[in-house]
Motif scaffolding. Structure first.
Motif, mmCIF file in Angstrom:
data_model
loop_
_atom_site.group_PDB
_atom_site.id
_atom_site.type_symbol
_atom_site.label_atom_id
_atom_site.label_comp_id
_atom_site.label_asym_id
_atom_site.label_seq_id
_atom_site.Cartn_x
_atom_site.Cartn_y
_atom_site.Cartn_z
ATOM 1 N N LEU A 42 44.772 -34.924 23.720
ATOM 2 C CA LEU A 42 46.156 -34.631 23.357
ATOM 3 C C LEU A 42 46.603 -35.432 22.137
ATOM 4 N N ARG A 43 46.180 -36.689 22.056
ATOM 5 C CA ARG A 43 46.628 -37.498 20.920
ATOM 6 C C ARG A 43 45.959 -37.027 19.619
ATOM 7 N N PHE A 44 44.705 -36.579 19.702
ATOM 8 C CA PHE A 44 44.074 -36.036 18.503
ATOM 9 C C PHE A 44 44.762 -34.734 18.086
ATOM 10 N N ARG A 45 45.120 -33.910 19.048
ATOM 11 C CA ARG A 45 45.855 -32.685 18.719
ATOM 12 C C ARG A 45 47.208 -33.028 18.085
ATOM 13 N N ALA A 46 47.844 -34.091 18.555
ATOM 14 C CA ALA A 46 49.107 -34.533 17.952
ATOM 15 C C ALA A 46 48.894 -34.929 16.499
ATOM 16 N N LEU A 47 47.800 -35.619 16.228
ATOM 17 C CA LEU A 47 47.466 -36.005 14.858
ATOM 18 C C LEU A 47 47.305 -34.767 13.966
ATOM 19 N N ALA A 48 46.561 -33.777 14.454
ATOM 20 C CA ALA A 48 46.357 -32.555 13.667
ATOM 21 C C ALA A 48 47.665 -31.789 13.498
ATOM 22 N N ARG A 49 48.436 -31.677 14.580
ATOM 23 C CA ARG A 49 49.709 -30.963 14.502
ATOM 24 C C ARG A 49 50.651 -31.638 13.506
ATOM 25 N N ALA A 50 50.677 -32.966 13.484
ATOM 26 C CA ALA A 50 51.548 -33.677 12.553
ATOM 27 C C ALA A 50 51.172 -33.369 11.109
ATOM 28 N N CYS A 51 49.878 -33.291 10.825
ATOM 29 C CA CYS A 51 49.449 -32.942 9.461
ATOM 30 C C CYS A 51 49.867 -31.522 9.106
ATOM 31 N N LEU A 52 49.810 -30.615 10.084
ATOM 32 C CA LEU A 52 50.281 -29.250 9.845
ATOM 33 C C LEU A 52 51.783 -29.233 9.583
ATOM 34 N N GLU A 53 52.550 -29.952 10.377
ATOM 35 C CA GLU A 53 54.001 -29.968 10.221
ATOM 36 C C GLU A 53 54.417 -30.547 8.878
ATOM 37 N N ARG A 54 53.663 -31.486 8.358
ATOM 38 C CA ARG A 54 53.972 -32.086 7.062
ATOM 39 C C ARG A 54 53.447 -31.248 5.899
ATOM 40 N N GLY A 55 52.684 -30.208 6.197
ATOM 41 C CA GLY A 55 52.110 -29.395 5.146
ATOM 42 C C GLY A 55 50.993 -30.075 4.401
ATOM 43 N N VAL A 56 50.377 -31.056 5.036
ATOM 44 C CA VAL A 56 49.319 -31.835 4.390
ATOM 45 C C VAL A 56 47.979 -31.123 4.504
ATOM 46 N N VAL A 57 47.764 -30.437 5.630
ATOM 47 C CA VAL A 57 46.490 -29.775 5.897
ATOM 48 C C VAL A 57 46.770 -28.344 6.328
ATOM 49 N N ASP A 58 45.993 -27.421 5.805
ATOM 50 C CA ASP A 58 46.040 -26.021 6.241
ATOM 51 C C ASP A 58 44.869 -25.808 7.194
ATOM 52 N N LEU A 59 45.183 -25.575 8.466
ATOM 53 C CA LEU A 59 44.161 -25.566 9.513
ATOM 54 C C LEU A 59 43.937 -24.149 10.024
ATOM 55 N N PRO A 60 42.852 -23.477 9.659
ATOM 56 C CA PRO A 60 42.586 -22.128 10.172
ATOM 57 C C PRO A 60 42.140 -22.182 11.630
ATOM 58 N N PRO A 61 42.210 -21.056 12.351
ATOM 59 C CA PRO A 61 41.889 -21.061 13.785
ATOM 60 C C PRO A 61 40.483 -21.554 14.111
ATOM 61 N N GLY A 62 39.487 -21.289 13.269
ATOM 62 C CA GLY A 62 38.123 -21.663 13.608
ATOM 63 C C GLY A 62 37.701 -23.045 13.144
ATOM 64 N N ALA A 63 38.638 -23.852 12.678
ATOM 65 C CA ALA A 63 38.284 -25.161 12.135
ATOM 66 C C ALA A 63 37.807 -26.108 13.239
ATOM 67 N N THR A 64 36.813 -26.926 12.918
ATOM 68 C CA THR A 64 36.334 -27.946 13.852
ATOM 69 C C THR A 64 37.078 -29.247 13.601
#
Length: 220
Positions: free
Chosen positions: A134-156
Motif C-alpha cells: 500500500l505504501r509503494f502504491r501511495a508513492l506511485a499515486r503521489a507521482c501521478l497526482e503531481r504529474g511527475v510520472v505518466d504510468l500506463p496500465p502495464g507498467a512494472t
C-alpha cells in the motif's frame, strides 16, 4: 509581345445580381450561421423578457399595479410551462466516466493520502505485507497526482522506479530498493517486514518533500 497587366488593368471582381445572390446563399448555408441562430427556447425567453419590459415601462393609474403584477406572474408561469412542454427540459450532456487507474496490475482509485493511511493501519496491525504494498502504491499515486510520472496500465514497479528516478535523481537508489521490496512481497511471496515498510515510507516522504527535475513517461 503584349505588355504585362498591371493591378489597375485588371477589372474589379463585381458579380451581377444573380451571382451576388448565389454567393450570399452559399455563405449563409455555412453551419456556423445555423449554430449562431437562437433556439426556440431562446426566442420564448426573449419574448417573456420583452413582455415584462413593456408591461412595467408603462405607467399605471390608480390601484391597478398589484393586479397587473399578479396577472403578469401568471402569464409568465404559463409561458414558461408551455415552453418546457413543447421543447422539453434542457438536457445535460452526460459526463464520461473517469478512466480507472491501474497501478501495477490492479485497479486503484484511492488517493495517495488514502493509501498512506491504509498502509499505516496495516503496519500498526502488524500486516507488513499489505503495508509495504500500500505504501509503494501511495508513492506511485503521489507521482501521478503531481504529474511527475505518466504510468500506463502495464507498467512494472521497476519501470516506475526508473522513470521516477529521472525526476528525483537523489532518490534513485532508494526507489530501486523499495521496488525490490514490493516485488518480494507481492510476487515472490517473501514476507514483509517493519524494516521494508520503513524503507518505502522514507522514500515516499523524501520524494514528497523534493522538487521534481522533469516529468517522465513510464514505458508499458
Amino acid at each position: 509581345m503584349r505588355p504585362p497587366l498591371t493591378a489597375t488593368a485588371v477589372p474589379p471582381l463585381l458579380p451581377d445580381g444573380d451571382e451576388a445572390r448565389a454567393w450570399a446563399e452559399r455563405e449563409l448555408a455555412d453551419p456556423a450561421y445555423r449554430i449562431a441562430e437562437p433556439t426556440p427556447l431562446d426566442r420564448a425567453a426573449r419574448a417573456v423578457v420583452d413582455f415584462f419590459t413593456d408591461l412595467f415601462s408603462t405607467p399605471l393609474d390608480g390601484g391597478l399595479g398589484p393586479t397587473v403584477a399578479l396577472v403578469a406572474a401568471i402569464v409568465a408561469v404559463l409561458l414558461i410551462g408551455a415552453a418546457f412542454a413543447v421543447w422539453g427540459m434542457p438536457r445535460r450532456r452526460p459526463r464520461a466516466p473517469a478512466a480507472p487507474t491501474i497501478l501495477f496490475g490492479e485497479r486503484e482509485d484511492r488517493s495517495a493520502d488514502d493509501l498512506r493511511r491504509a498502509a499505516e493501519e496495516r503496519a500498526r496491525a502488524g500486516d507488513f505485507d499489505a503495508a509495504v504494498v500500500l505504501r509503494f502504491r501511495a508513492l506511485a499515486r503521489a507521482c501521478l497526482e503531481r504529474g511527475v510520472v505518466d504510468l500506463p496500465p502495464g507498467a512494472t514497479v521497476h519501470a516506475f522506479a526508473r522513470a521516477a528516478s529521472t525526476s528525483f535523481p537523489a532518490s534513485r537508489e532508494g526507489l530501486d530498493r523499495v521496488a525490490d521490496d514490493f516485488d518480494d512481497v507481492r510476487y515472490l511471496r517473501k514476507p514483509g517486514s517493519a524494516e521494508a515498510y520503513r524503507r518505502v515510507s522514507e522514500v515516499d516522504d523524501e520524494i514528497r518533500r523534493a522538487t521534481p527535475r522533469t516529468a517522465a513517461a513510464v514505458p508499458a
